[in-house]
Design an enzyme around this catalytic site. Structure first.
Site, short mmCIF file in Angstrom:
data_model
loop_
_atom_site.label_atom_id
_atom_site.label_comp_id
_atom_site.label_asym_id
_atom_site.label_seq_id
_atom_site.Cartn_x
_atom_site.Cartn_y
_atom_site.Cartn_z
N HIS A 124 5.60 -26.49 -5.29
CA HIS A 124 5.99 -25.12 -4.28
C HIS A 124 7.08 -25.51 -3.18
CE1 HIS A 124 2.92 -22.58 -6.15
NE2 HIS A 124 2.01 -23.50 -5.67
N HIS A 163 -0.30 -21.62 -10.59
CA HIS A 163 0.67 -20.98 -9.83
C HIS A 163 2.00 -21.18 -10.14
CE1 HIS A 163 -3.04 -22.11 -7.44
NE2 HIS A 163 -2.69 -20.96 -6.76
N ASP A 248 -5.43 -26.07 -12.39
CA ASP A 248 -6.08 -25.30 -11.93
C ASP A 248 -6.25 -23.81 -12.77
OD1 ASP A 248 -3.57 -24.79 -11.49
OD2 ASP A 248 -3.63 -24.95 -9.22
ZN LIG Z 1 -1.72 -24.44 -8.72
#
Ligand SMILES: [Zn+2]
Length: 344
Positions: A124, A163, A248
């Site tokens: 990120h 993500h 995740d």
């Molecule tokens: Zn993640």
């Protein structure tokens, strides 16, 4: 197979307190690798520190020094999700450096493939910003380093964290030498990674975003690998494959709503290892991103190593989802992405 494990207890010095992204993630994972004696079959490689010059291939020098001075002040919160401590700068330069150590070991044929078991995670983090538990973008730094220092023309990054790796996408959005293939839950944090995000200018078509609805499990991920990721990777023909390995998307993870099992993760890793063997002489580097259920994370990392070692007997101590979601139909989404990217 000689499989490298890059790890150092310096990664535990990134003290996040009472936070889901904490040092216990690596402690639990290393414990399982030791208890099962899997670690005995790995080549242990100590990470080096990444230099400021190497990190600045992705991040602004002012940003790097701001992280260093924040650590000297004792740390603090960088955004609503991301916290650091006095030890975080050192941990972060060794996390980025761990990815570089893995690239060096694989490119120099010291090992066949390698896994950098690092934290803080990276995908990120953008040029100017820490976010989503990430300080420096380890995998992006590794990709830049590989292209600058070895005789390869193209690097493929596969990101199976639940993500979207907005920082990685941003770092290479106009770079045709880096393909970024991401599966991620959508809609979800950080909100980027739509099917239309295909890269800019000469890099158009080298960014393949696969935003999946909540509830996807092993069967849906296998379809995505068979129908999109494998053909897109083959067409790109990389000289090295890097993986943002986030665990995740496991059904037991508390942050997301996917239904992958440990066995499903092992299937994904088999697809990726098959691509590396076919396309780039097996050159393959994993770096840890997310994964917050300690049991699922450690079991899935162990399964990843089992596949890399060529072990056929993959244990899944947790089994399939007990959440009771109905699996979504992703046929139309797969068709749309294939059309956008001209895949057969
Ligand atoms: Zn993640």
């Amino acid at each position: 197979m000689r499989v490298g494990l890059i790890y150092d207890s310096i990664y535990l010095e990134h003290d996040t307190g009472n936070h889901v992204e904490n040092a216990q993630r690596l402690v639990a994972t290393m414990s399982l690798l030791e208890e099962t004696h899997l670690k005995d079959n790995l080549v242990l490689l100590p990470p080096r520190a990444a230099t400021v010059d190497e990190i600045s291939a992705v991040h602004a020098k002012e940003y790097i020094s701001s992280i260093q001075s924040q650590a000297e002040k004792g740390g603090g919160w960088l955004d609503a999700d991301t916290v650091m401590s006095s030890g975080s700068y050192q941990a972060a330069i060794y996390a980025a450096g761990g990815a570089l150590t893995a690239v060096e070991a694989v490119m120099n044929r010291q090992v066949d493939n390698a896994f950098a078991l690092v934290r803080p995670p990276g995908h990120h983090a953008t040029c100017w910003q820490a976010m989503g538990f990430c300080l420096f973008n380890n995998i992006a730094i590794a990709a830049k380093y590989a292209l600058a220092n070895y005789d390869i023309e193209r690097v493929l990054i596969i990101d199976f964290d639940v993500h979207h790796g907005n920082g990685t996408q941003e770092a290479f959005d106009d770079d045709p030498q880096v393909m970024y293939l991401s599966t991620h839950e959508s809609p979800f944090y950080p909100g980027t990674g739509g099917v239309e995000d295909i890269g800019r200018g000469a890099a158009q078509g080298t960014k393949v975003n696969i935003p999946l609805p909540a509830g996807c499990g092993d069967a849906e991920y296998i379809k995505v690998y068979e129908q999109i990721i494998v053909p897109a990777a083959k067409r790109f023909s990389p000289g090295l494959i890097l993986v943002s390995a986030g665990y995740d998307a496991h059904w037991a993870d508390g942050l997301a709503l996917m239904q992958l099992s440990v066995a499903g993760y092992a299937r994904i890793v088999k697809f990726i290892k098959g691509l590396a063997d076919e396309l780039c002489g097996g050159r393959l580097v994993f770096t840890l991103e997310g994964g917050y259920n300690l049991k699922a994370l450690s079991a899935a990392v162990k399964a990843t190593f089992d596949v890399l070692l060529g072990n056929t007997d993959i244990e899944d101590p947790i089994g399939q989802s007990s959440r009771g979601f109905r699996a979504p139909d992703i046929a139309a989404l797969i068709k749309e992405i294939k059309t956008i990217h001209g895949l057969p």
